[in-house]
Design an enzyme around this catalytic site. Structure first.
Site, PDB file in Angstrom:
ATOM      1  N   GLY A  12     -33.931  42.208   3.834  1.00 60.63           N
ATOM      2  CA  GLY A  12     -33.385  43.332   4.532  1.00 60.63           C
ATOM      3  C   GLY A  12     -32.140  43.386   5.176  1.00 60.63           C
ATOM      4  N   GLY A  50     -35.540  40.127   7.007  1.00 57.02           N
ATOM      5  CA  GLY A  50     -36.462  40.432   8.619  1.00 57.02           C
ATOM      6  C   GLY A  50     -36.905  39.215   9.076  1.00 57.02           C
ATOM      7  CD  GLU A  90     -37.764  39.604  -0.529  1.00 62.42           C
ATOM      8  OE1 GLU A  90     -37.042  40.054   0.003  1.00 62.42           O
ATOM      9  OE2 GLU A  90     -37.261  39.624  -1.873  1.00 62.42           O
ATOM     10  CG  ASP A 127     -39.416  44.526   1.673  1.00 65.22           C
ATOM     11  OD1 ASP A 127     -38.189  43.743   1.621  1.00 65.22           O
ATOM     12  OD2 ASP A 127     -39.965  43.907   2.777  1.00 65.22           O
TER      13      ASP A 127
END
Length: 359
Positions: free
Chosen positions: A119, A71, A142, A150
């Site tokens: 992502g 992302g 992350e 995530d």
């Protein structure tokens, strides 16, 4: 044929024969996902699913550097810093895309060439046909930016063999093709030079082709990915990462001889203490979860709270803004992060992402 109704400069939709192509088109940004891209992706996938002339959907990335680096954390950083109340909208639109891919009714083929992180794993590894190459560099990095895995990674990683997913989630280290397949995040290896021919061959499939038909085509281009480094070290990883606290994992690493254990210990020492503890709790919860939706909801709750705290902004600053690679985490040590500190990250104060799947 181009789907002009939803085409943007940053994500392109086209056809090669019976195959629908989704091309992430931000090569200078390593095809990182932004709100406009995920917003355009959902209706396109719905149309492809309902089009009887389409046999499969193929996800690819523009340029030679990667499918998707994740992302657009710079944009989230800027919105969060500005106190924009819409800061979580990207995740609200991105996470349902991950779920759509996981349950997609037609064969979904992800060409995981080059960098596939964060992502990027979300739009690839939930699919049914996940292809890696000799250039694949996959990671969930992350904890190095004060965030947590995530995009449904806390559903995927606990289903890797043994504690491989725990190692990947905590360290955030990059793995190659063989390791991605071993971890269950990819399926087959195809040399990058053959991806174009593979795409053409998939486009020659008849409408209504099954996953078995798609797999048969891919098998014709597939090769051996080489030896998995994680498979070589699995016994150590399973032994060390079986504990349910980060402190115990580090203590176990300190008793292990060899370069791999030393490197792993050094990597974890550089990660955000808060992110490490949150990640381990998320992975353990993911192991016991009922399905992907439960994990996505939990990830969203934690992510929303992380935006209210310093480590995410400090991690992005150090990695992306100033690029000094020297984040100053607060709290700075694992001992300073209590269970009570972690508990508040799991208290949702927002509308759920999937109201039709109330838990």
């Amino acid at each position: 044929m181009t789907d002009r109704a939803v085409q943007t400069d940053e994500i392109l939709f086209s056809r090669i024969g019976s195959a629908a192509i989704i091309r992430l088109n931000r090569p200078k940004a390593l095809n990182s996902l932004n709100l406009a891209m995920v917003h355009a992706m959902k209706p396109a996938m719905e149309r492809f699913a309902n089009d009887p002339e389409i046999s499969c959907v193929i996800l690819t990335g523009e340029g030679e550097r990667g499918l998707c680096a994740g992302g657009d954390i710079r944009a989230i950083y800027q919105l969060g810093k500005a106190g924009d109340p819409d800061v979580t909208r990207f995740w609200r639109e991105e996470f349902p895309i991950n779920y759509t891919i996981a349950r997609y009714p037609k064969p979904y083929v992800a060409l995981m060439d080059g960098i596939v992180m964060g992502g990027g794993v979300g739009v690839a590894s939930h699919g049914r046909h996940r292809i890696v190459t000799e250039r694949t560099k996959l990671a969930m990095p992350e904890t190095g930016i004060g965030y947590v895995p995530d995009v449904g990674a806390t559903w995927l990683l606990p289903r890797a063999p043994g504690e491989i997913g725990t190692w990947m989630g905590l360290t955030g280290e990059i793995v190659g093709a063989a390791d991605a397949i071993f971890a269950g995040l990819a399926d087959m290896f195809v040399p990058s030079e053959r991806l174009g021919a593979l795409t053409q061959a998939l486009g020659e499939l008849k409408a209504g082709s099954s996953d078995r038909d798609v797999r048969a085509v891919i098998d014709g281009f597939a090769g051996a990915p080489g030896e998995s480094r994680l498979a070589m070290h699995r016994d150590l990883i399973d032994r060390v990462f079986a504990f349910d606290t980060v402190e115990e994992i580090i203590a176990a690493l300190e008793t292990e001889p060899g370069e791999f254990a030393a490197e792993t210990r050094a990597v974890i020492a550089r990660r955000s203490p808060t992110s490490l503890k949150l990640t381990l709790r998320l992975l353990r919860a993911g192991r016991k979860s009922s399905g992907l939706v439960e994990c996505l909801e939990r990830e969203f709750t934690v992510a929303s709270e992380l935006l209210r705290n310093r480590d995410f902004y400090e991690g992005v600053r150090a990695a992306v803004i100033d690029k000094d690679r020297n984040p100053q985490w607060q709290p700075a040590t694992l001992a300073q992060v209590s269970d009570a500190d972690l508990d508040r990250y799991f208290v949702g104060g927002h509308a759920v992402l999937f109201p039709e799947h109330r838990l």
